[in-house]
Write a protein that holds these residues in place. Structure first.
Motif, PDB file in Angstrom:
ATOM      1  N   ILE C  39      16.132  42.130  21.604  1.00 56.75           N
ATOM      2  CA  ILE C  39      16.530  43.088  20.567  1.00 56.75           C
ATOM      3  C   ILE C  39      16.049  44.480  20.959  1.00 56.75           C
ATOM      4  N   ILE C  40      14.808  44.569  21.439  1.00 57.67           N
ATOM      5  CA  ILE C  40      14.291  45.875  21.853  1.00 57.67           C
ATOM      6  C   ILE C  40      15.132  46.431  23.006  1.00 57.67           C
ATOM      7  N   GLY C  41      15.479  45.534  23.932  1.00 56.71           N
ATOM      8  CA  GLY C  41      16.318  45.972  25.049  1.00 56.71           C
ATOM      9  C   GLY C  41      17.658  46.503  24.572  1.00 56.71           C
ATOM     10  N   GLU C  42      18.260  45.801  23.615  1.00 58.90           N
ATOM     11  CA  GLU C  42      19.546  46.236  23.065  1.00 58.90           C
ATOM     12  C   GLU C  42      19.411  47.607  22.422  1.00 58.90           C
ATOM     13  N   LEU C  43      18.362  47.779  21.641  1.00 57.04           N
ATOM     14  CA  LEU C  43      18.198  49.050  20.936  1.00 57.04           C
ATOM     15  C   LEU C  43      17.967  50.194  21.922  1.00 57.04           C
ATOM     16  N   LYS C  44      17.260  49.897  22.997  1.00 57.19           N
ATOM     17  CA  LYS C  44      17.013  50.939  23.981  1.00 57.19           C
ATOM     18  C   LYS C  44      18.221  51.186  24.871  1.00 57.19           C
ATOM     19  N   GLY C  45      19.171  50.243  24.830  1.00 54.81           N
ATOM     20  CA  GLY C  45      20.326  50.384  25.713  1.00 54.81           C
ATOM     21  C   GLY C  45      20.033  49.951  27.130  1.00 54.81           C
ATOM     22  N   GLN C  46      18.957  49.212  27.316  1.00 52.72           N
ATOM     23  CA  GLN C  46      18.649  48.693  28.652  1.00 52.72           C
ATOM     24  C   GLN C  46      18.807  47.179  28.613  1.00 52.72           C
ATOM     25  N   SER C  47      19.780  46.709  29.367  1.00 55.98           N
ATOM     26  CA  SER C  47      20.102  45.296  29.264  1.00 55.98           C
ATOM     27  C   SER C  47      18.958  44.438  29.797  1.00 55.98           C
ATOM     28  N   THR C  48      18.549  43.472  29.018  1.00 56.34           N
ATOM     29  CA  THR C  48      17.539  42.521  29.474  1.00 56.34           C
ATOM     30  C   THR C  48      18.171  41.167  29.750  1.00 56.34           C
ATOM     31  N   PHE C  49      19.498  41.156  29.796  1.00 52.30           N
ATOM     32  CA  PHE C  49      20.193  39.876  29.933  1.00 52.30           C
ATOM     33  C   PHE C  49      20.410  39.522  31.393  1.00 52.30           C
ATOM     34  N   ASP C  50      20.551  38.223  31.611  1.00 53.79           N
ATOM     35  CA  ASP C  50      20.879  37.773  32.951  1.00 53.79           C
ATOM     36  C   ASP C  50      22.382  37.699  33.155  1.00 53.79           C
ATOM     37  N   THR C  51      23.138  37.828  32.093  1.00 59.79           N
ATOM     38  CA  THR C  51      24.592  37.681  32.195  1.00 59.79           C
ATOM     39  C   THR C  51      25.247  39.036  32.425  1.00 59.79           C
ATOM     40  N   MET C  52      26.528  38.978  32.830  1.00 57.89           N
ATOM     41  CA  MET C  52      27.265  40.211  33.084  1.00 57.89           C
ATOM     42  C   MET C  52      28.412  40.324  32.101  1.00 57.89           C
ATOM     43  N   GLU C  53      28.767  41.565  31.806  1.00 55.29           N
ATOM     44  CA  GLU C  53      29.840  41.793  30.841  1.00 55.29           C
ATOM     45  C   GLU C  53      31.181  41.744  31.556  1.00 55.29           C
ATOM     46  N   TYR C  54      31.620  40.514  31.907  1.00 55.80           N
ATOM     47  CA  TYR C  54      32.926  40.355  32.508  1.00 55.80           C
ATOM     48  C   TYR C  54      33.975  40.628  31.427  1.00 55.80           C
ATOM     49  N   PRO C  55      35.100  41.238  31.666  1.00 59.10           N
ATOM     50  CA  PRO C  55      35.623  41.679  32.961  1.00 59.10           C
ATOM     51  C   PRO C  55      35.263  43.110  33.334  1.00 59.10           C
ATOM     52  N   GLU C  56      34.565  43.825  32.482  1.00 59.08           N
ATOM     53  CA  GLU C  56      34.256  45.210  32.849  1.00 59.08           C
ATOM     54  C   GLU C  56      33.313  45.242  34.033  1.00 59.08           C
ATOM     55  N   VAL C  57      32.402  44.305  34.055  1.00 60.22           N
ATOM     56  CA  VAL C  57      31.449  44.243  35.161  1.00 60.22           C
ATOM     57  C   VAL C  57      31.713  42.962  35.925  1.00 60.22           C
ATOM     58  N   ARG C  58      31.762  43.093  37.226  1.00 61.26           N
ATOM     59  CA  ARG C  58      32.033  41.927  38.055  1.00 61.26           C
ATOM     60  C   ARG C  58      30.890  41.667  38.989  1.00 61.26           C
ATOM     61  N   LYS C  59      30.694  40.434  39.238  1.00 61.72           N
ATOM     62  CA  LYS C  59      29.651  40.081  40.196  1.00 61.72           C
ATOM     63  C   LYS C  59      30.176  40.409  41.589  1.00 61.72           C
ATOM     64  N   PRO C  60      29.421  41.137  42.366  1.00 58.88           N
ATOM     65  CA  PRO C  60      29.873  41.401  43.735  1.00 58.88           C
ATOM     66  C   PRO C  60      29.804  40.102  44.532  1.00 58.88           C
TER      67      PRO C  60
END
Lengths: 481, 530, 196
Positions: C39-60
């Motif tokens: 939650i703190i990460g979300e509020l700060k706008g710094q992702s603490t997640f291990d997942t990626m926001e597909y399709p905007e972000v793609r795994k290289p």
């Protein structure tokens, strides 16, 4: 307006309120379940569905979900026993809703004599109990109703005419019977300690002092009773770690394997409604229900202006903080951290034209997401302003001059306290679900019969001992008018 | 007969047999390019170099080594392997890496031997010699001089078999290249064989160009039905589609050759002229339905049965059985001559003037019914009304006789023609590569047909079509299985007594036919191909 | 030596563990820690997640990743493919179908008139790339979103595969300029010498 009419109208209003109360919390819980699970597992969770860019942290997802469940085909398998099969989800849902009727959600509202006489045609002031049914055996009614809930699941399992469903139903029946005993034992100890089964009386006892809250009564009787009751509540609601009836690893989906569309939705909502009810009853029995710690209804009424100022300051600062966060992020690109990894090629299936294309581009546009932060800033700033407005209201001593307004403010404040307790209880359900693994069936039965039942019996004994010791001082009984 | 030794294994071979053939007898494969069993020995590829142990001197080429008593060769010494490797290196000096676009790849001797004996690390420093690619030298053949290994098989073929001599190896040394004389163009009827005998992809068939990679194709044995010679062929097909015919070696009939007409006749299989469905009065019908209609037409009528020289012997036999069982008063006819739309080309090498593959089979079976009428007799019978219904197998009776035919005409055939359009009932027969059966060629050789691909449309084997009429009459007239039919046929026809379908083998069996009659050459006299 | 698998020895639970509740609370503390962190990460706008926001972000994906097939071309724009069918022969899924044709103007006589790959059948083994003697087919596009609304559209045709990475996709070009280490040869105009 005759006395009878008034009673009927009041009862109806309270019925609608209590139904709405449960049903409004359900979608919130569904969101909390998803988002909570996601955060516990380090993923973002639902964050796509939006209305004009506002996604409200994924809360909007529940809307398309509901729309989907409503519009899905209602498949009726040919092999089911149709009447009972159709009845089962209705039983589940209605039992969950009916149980809530004995739970008090606020102190008595005292409508002043002049207003009551003028508009409602009564003689003298009107006291309204904030509880649908104020019955003597309130707690027994709760026990009775929750045990009826097993019928929904059993009938669903049996009438689906499917091995998996049947096993799910059987497990559910066995589990409920086992844990109802433990739950009953816990509640019996509380009966004895409170000396009554009327829930409003129990509430009045707890209003006296925080030391009178069920969980602290006759230590450790209250605490042990709470633990027994709470653990059994998990089992009664079929929630993890006791969700064996729908153990998907071995039973597909257990008793609701054959259900689809709205029938499935009924089971789904019943589960969450059960959580709400279980949390409400727990809050009422053990945590003072609508009472705010150290502040009872009488004190609220007396210092209504101070209450307003306190709410105004607390809420105002909180929402100002929220607004400042939203304002600070109004220019953030959404994927700032991952910009470098953007792939070479947009999804081939991404719609390019028409309304779909417009929505797609809108959703995948950073500016729209920045827009969302601006909207949040406005909303939170507005809320902060409103709360600061309350300070002024309190400072001008307006509420203390208006008895009805006072009553309303007290009611809202106490209701909020109740809602906070209920929501925390519900969050406990979700929290535990994503923390603990599921019990094995023999472990489940062991826990119920070999541990919780004996503990419950000993607890009753302890409660009796406490009664004997306190019989002369009569501290508890003296509180009853 | 001289006793020779190949790799220590003794074998007795006729005197004069070359050692490649002798080695083949004991299962030893000696690689070669220029040697061909039906061409003279040139000995210029040097690939068949072997070690001579006894009865000769030094390494020598096996193709030019006649078997003599006591001759012993070895092909398994390191020396031989080294020689082959060296020869391969020379052959590949100027060979382009064309395999991806070369039609020969997959059946190319260069590829095969390269994998076995090749110098896998090239030592070639200079550029390859460019020679003419994609030269149009004939109606059927494309020449790519770069790919040639100068084996001179094609030169010898055009000199010795066709006698036309258009091809030569020009220039000397590493400039040597295959070519055609200026102003000359291949125009004979045996061009396709050049592509067959070319061990590499220098001469390829225009018709098969880029059609299919050969490793996809399955080969099935059959016999060409273009003329009375009955050349043995291999049908190359994939997934029920025929891609080409190639000759199958049969020293008694066609050696290793086939004419271009026969080679290209695979196109008939999918031709639009095929009859693919049964018809009753010009309307499409199911086969049993049409057979019923045929039975109704023939029942009680004064039937003439025209035995087909293009039908299998089995079909003709089925007609005999049908007549014996159901049409007791029917008369038998065999019409001489070719259909009006047949090719007219003929020569002394392979192509016979008679364009029917089974003239003797038809005559032999028809004679089982007693007297056999000819074209004139049929004309007269039709005119007088002695015959008012006809059952025709394959022959274009209408086109050939040019007379009005009776209304009751039942036609069993593969292709559309004047008769099929005049017929009241048409039963579609499978193409000859789509059905089992036997043919008797101009030598009196019984040769076996095999089912290589599924029959087109609703068509069935021609004997089955005749049998369908029998079934419409009330019962099958022949057994179902081809072997059983042939067994019955061999028992019923004197000339075929003692033969079995399996016993025919790959090369067929020569039989003694009935006594010569005017107008029919004495069978068995026609010489095998040159 | 007994060949019976020894029974797994269970660790004996100590007192606090055997009551469960303490351990349950410890576990809940851990999960709540994650919730608060996120939650703190979300509020700060710094992702603490291990997942990626597909399709905007793609795994290289790895350089050796086998993506959608493409057909390469010679400098004159013609297909490198000579329709030798080596790929369709090597293909274990039999998903490549080629029709060869003769190019009268080209010294390389053969070219593919049709070159279809049924991507529904393809198992992405890469044998076609291995088999190709002309480097005409490659799977270096790193495209893994191979999708369509009909079965017919899942058949990738000759020209589609040629144009898959062609320059009329500015986003792709831009991306390759910024990430030259991922650039497939030839995409930015540097064409390797033709194999004669």
């Amino acid at each position: 307006m005759s006395e009878t009419m008034l009673t009927v109208i009041l009862a109806l209003v309270k019925c609608v309120f209590s139904l709405a109360f449960v049903m409004q919390i359900v979608p919130l819980l569904i969101w909390a379940e998803r988002k909570g699970a996601a955060y516990i597992q380090d993923r973002p969770g639902p964050n796509r569905a939006h209305i004009l860019g506002v996604r409200a942290g994924g809360l909007i997802h529940t809307l398309p979900d509901v729309f989907k469940l409503i519009t899905k085909e209602d498949v009726v398998p040919s092999h089911v026993f149709r009447p009972l099969w159709a009845l089962a989800p209705i039983i589940s849902m209605s039992v969950a809703l009916v149980t809530f009727s004995v739970v008090p959600w606020g102190d008595q509202i005292l409508i002043p004599a002049e207003i009551a006489e003028k508009y409602l045609g009564t003689t003298g002031p009107l006291a309204v109990n904030l509880q649908v049914a104020d019955i003597d055996g309130g707690l027994l009614y709760v026990l009775a109703m929750t045990s009826l809930g097993v019928y929904g699941i059993m009938l669903a399992g049996w009438s689906s005419n499917n091995k998996f469903s049947l096993i799910g139903g059987l497990r559910s029946a066995a589990q409920m019977v086992s844990y109802e005993l433990a739950m009953g034992m816990g509640v019996v100890a509380m009966f004895m300690t409170y000396g009554t089964t009327r829930l409003d009386t129990i509430m009045q006892i707890q209003s006296e002092s925080i030391l009178n809250w069920g969980v602290l009564l006759s230590p450790p009787v209250g605490l042990v009773a709470f633990i027994l009751f709470w653990v059994s509540a998990f089992a009664e609601c079929n929630r993890n770690p006791f969700d064996l009836p729908e153990g998907e690893a071995e039973l597909v989906a257990g008793y609701h394997t054959e259900y689809s569309s709205l029938r499935f939705a009924l089971f789904f909502m019943a589960e969450y409604a059960n959580m709400v009810v279980a949390s409400s009853v727990t809050a009422t029995l053990f945590f003072g229900g609508y009472n705010i710690p150290f502040v009872n209804g009488a004190m609220l009424r007396e210092h209504i202006d101070l209450v307003l100022i306190a709410i105004g300051v607390g809420g105002g600062v909180f929402f100002l903080f929220a607004a400042s966060i939203a304002f600070g992020r109004r220019k953030d690109p959404f994927y700032a951290a991952m910009e470098a990894f953007k792939g070479p090629r947009p999804n081939k299936l991404a719609p390019v034209g028409g309304l779909n294309g417009l929505l797609y581009r809108a959703l995948h546009d950073d500016t729209l997401r920045q827009h969302e932060w601006k909207i949040f800033t406005a909303i939170w700033a507005g809320a902060a302003a409103a709360h600061f407005g309350l300070i002024g209201l309190g400072a001008m001593n307006i509420a203390s001059g208006m008895p009805l307004l006072t009553e309303i403010i007290v009611f809202v404040t106490q209701l909020n306290a109740f809602v906070v307790k209920v929501l925390f209880g519900c969050w406990m359900f979700i929290w535990v679900r994503w923390t603990l693994p599921r019990f094995r069936y023999d472990q489940l039965m062991d826990l119920g019969w070999k541990y919780m039942l004996p503990i419950g019996l000993v607890n009753i004994l302890l409660a009796a001992v406490w009664l004997l010791i306190d019989a002369n001082t009569m501290r508890l009984y003296a509180a009853i008018p | 007969m001289p006793l020779v030794k190949v790799n220590g294994i003794a074998v007795e071979v006729p005197p004069g047999t070359n050692m490649i053939e002798a080695a083949k007898k004991v299962g030893v494969e000696i690689p070669h390019y220029c040697y061909h069993p039906h061409l003279s020995v040139a000995g210029n590829c040097r690939m068949c170099l072997v070690d001579v142990e006894a009865g000769g001197r030094g390494p020598d080429i096996a193709c030019n080594m006649a078997a003599t008593e006591g001759l012993a060769i070895r092909t398994d010494t390191p020396k031989v392997t080294q020689m082959r490797k060296s020869v391969m290196e020379f052959l590949l000096v100027n060979h382009p890496l064309d395999c991806p676009i070369c039609d020969q790849s997959g059946e190319c001797r260069l590829q095969d031997y390269y994998m076995e004996y090749g110098q896998h690390d090239s030592r070639l420093a200079d550029a390859k010699m460019g020679k003419g690619k994609r030269q149009d030298i004939g109606d059927q053949i494309v020449l790519d001089a770069e790919r040639c290994v100068q084996c001179s098989r094609c030169v010898r073929f055009s000199d010795e078999v066709t006698g036309t001599g258009e091809l030569r190896l020009f220039n000397r040394s590493n400039q040597t290249q295959i070519g055609i004389f200026p102003g000359v163009r291949l125009s004979h009827q045996y061009q396709g064989n050049l592509a067959d005998i070319c061990p590499v992809g220098a001469l390829t068939l225009k018709d098969f160009r880029f059609k299919k990679r050969v490793w996809w194709l399955k080969e099935s044995e059959s016999v060409c039905g273009g003329c009375a010679t009955g050349c043995n062929i291999l049908v190359h097909h994939q997934e029920n589609e025929v891609y080409r015919f190639t000759p199958r070696r049969n020293d008694e009939v066609n050696k290793s050759w086939i004419c271009d007409q026969g080679r290209l006749s695979y196109k008939d299989v999918t031709s639009l002229k095929r009859l693919t469905g049964a018809k009753v009065d010009g309307q499409r019908a199911e086969l049993p339905e049409a057979a019923n209609a045929a039975a109704l037409l023939l029942k009680g009528a004064k039937v003439g049965v025209v035995f087909g020289a293009k039908a299998t012997t089995e079909a003709n036999w089925a007609a005999v059985k049908l007549v014996r069982a159901r049409l007791p008063n029917a008369r038998a006819y065999v019409i001489e001559g070719n259909d009006p739309d047949a090719f007219t080309y003929q020569d002394e090498i392979l192509v016979d003037s008679d364009k029917t593959p089974n003239r003797f089979g038809a005559a032999l079976t028809a004679s089982q019914l007693g007297s056999v009428g000819d074209a004139e007799a049929l004309k007269a019978a039709l005119a007088s009304g002695e015959v008012d219904a006809l059952l025709v197998l394959h022959d274009d009776v209408v086109g050939r006789l040019g007379v009005a035919t009776p209304k009751a005409l039942v036609y069993v055939g593969t292709f559309k023609n004047a008769t099929s359009s005049a017929a009241a009932v048409v039963l579609p027969a499978a193409h000859y590569i789509e059905q089992p059966g036997t043919w008797i060629n101009r030598q009196g050789r019984v040769q076996r047909l095999r089912k290589t691909v599924a029959p087109a449309g609703d068509s069935v084997a021609d004997y089955a079509a005749v049998d369908a009429i029998g079934r419409a009459f009330g019962g099958a007239v022949i057994p179902e299985m081809p072997a059983a039919i042939f067994q019955e046929l061999a028992a019923g026809v004197k000339a075929l007594n003692g033969l079995t379908l399996k016993g025919l083998g790959h090369g067929g069996q020569l039989i003694t036919l009935f006594a010569p009659s005017p107008g029919v050459d004495q069978p068995g006299q026609a010489a095998p191909a040159k | 030596m007994s060949d019976v698998t020894p029974a797994i020895k269970k660790r004996k639970l100590n007192t606090s563990e055997s009551i469960y509740l303490v351990e349950v609370l410890k576990g809940m503390a851990i999960t709540m820690g994650h919730v608060i962190k996120n939650i703190i990460g979300e509020l700060k706008g710094q992702s603490t997640f291990d997942t990626m926001e597909y399709p905007e972000v793609r795994k290289p994906v790895n350089d050796r990743f086998k993506g959608a097939h493409r057909l390469t071309t010679r400098p004159d724009g013609k297909y490198k493919c000579v329709a030798c069918m080596c790929c369709s022969t090597a293909c274990p899924a039999k998903c490549i179908s080629i029709v060869a044709g003769e190019d009268a103007d080209d010294p390389i006589e053969k070219f593919p008139v049709r070159f279809d790959i049924d991507m529904l059948r393809c198992i992405y083994c890469g044998f076609c790339v291995e088999a190709c003697p002309k480097d005409a087919i490659r799977m270096d596009t790193r495209i893994y979103e191979i999708n369509a609304f009909s079965r017919q559209d899942m058949i990738h045709t000759r020209d589609y595969m040629r144009d898959l990475m062609a320059g009329d996709k500015p986003e792709a070009e831009q991306w390759y300029r910024e990430n030259p280490q991922h650039s497939p040869e030839g995409f930015l105009g540097e064409v390797p010498p033709v194999i004669p």
